[in-house]
Write an enzyme that holds these catalytic residues in place. Sequence first.
Site, PDB file in Angstrom:
ATOM      1  N   HIS A 173      10.449 -40.877  17.813  1.00 27.12           N
ATOM      2  CA  HIS A 173      11.120 -40.389  19.015  1.00 27.12           C
ATOM      3  C   HIS A 173      12.624 -40.667  18.938  1.00 27.12           C
ATOM      4  CE1 HIS A 173       6.927 -41.081  20.115  1.00 27.12           C
ATOM      5  NE2 HIS A 173       7.085 -40.248  21.130  1.00 27.12           N
TER       6      HIS A 173
ATOM      7  N   SER B 204       6.763 -35.282  18.031  1.00 30.21           N
ATOM      8  CA  SER B 204       7.809 -35.834  18.891  1.00 30.21           C
ATOM      9  C   SER B 204       9.169 -35.866  18.218  1.00 30.21           C
ATOM     10  CB  SER B 204       7.422 -37.246  19.354  1.00 30.21           C
ATOM     11  OG  SER B 204       6.264 -37.213  20.153  1.00 30.21           O
TER      12      SER B 204
END
Length: 295
Positions: A241, A178
């Site tokens: 993220h 991610s």
Amino acid sequence: MGDYDIEEQDTFPVQMGEEGGNRGNPKRRSRRVENIHKNVSRWMLPEELRETYLERANCCPPPIFIILVSLAELGVFIYYAVWKPQKQWITLGTGIWNSPLTYKPENRGEAWRFLSYMFVHAGVEHIMGNLIMQLFLGIPLELVHKGFEVGMVYMAGVLAGSLASSIFDPYSALVGASGGVYALIGGYFMNAVVNFREMMPLLGVFRILVIVLIVGTDVGFAIYRRFITHEADMKVSFVAHIAGGVAGMTIGYVFFTNFNKELLKDPRFWMCILAYIAAFCFAVGFNIFLSPVPA
């Protein structure tokens, strides 16, 4: 008459080739490739740079970086899901938890884990979300900016994700690509915002909604694993993220807005590189001297 016969023999195969061999017609293939590059230019570049891109557009080299990374991530997932059977098709399993690739705070002395965690995913939803997004953005980005730029942005996001997680969520493990995916998203997002009027096609709103849906699903899954799941020993961070997105909005933005320009002469490039190096050094020092997690 003899000339007439020769003319008929010359033109007959050409007519057959036009009617029955359209699929193999080089001109048709060339037009298809040209249309692909035109669509890519509308998605990735402001209007004043599209003509320059189209003049020298080609698929040499092809978008090999993002394809190879995706195949490697898929291969590792299949290995842990099939050859090391576990309940990993849906959620995090003990196989990847004990993997030498997974980033775990107590094993942070094994420095490769700060990058290798990108190859390990916590289930079908996790890996499919990452693969779809990085191929969806990575291939057109690599057609325009080539593998070096896309690879640098992607790996910068991966490393930023693990280092930020080690500081802001030091007791949590980390799996998944991610950080790299969000770096691509962050770089593309900033480029699209700055050049909004030139880069947004008619279906721009639909494109943004699709990205938001996939990103929201991925972030929601990461938050679920971090705060809702009851397995105390399987807390997985979602900080990657955010950190990957920040890396993309800085380094990625500089790389993706310097098409047809000399990157080394752009002061923004050096500002972002120096800031990234400073953050990297601080994170390394934190992990060596200040981390609350025992080695």
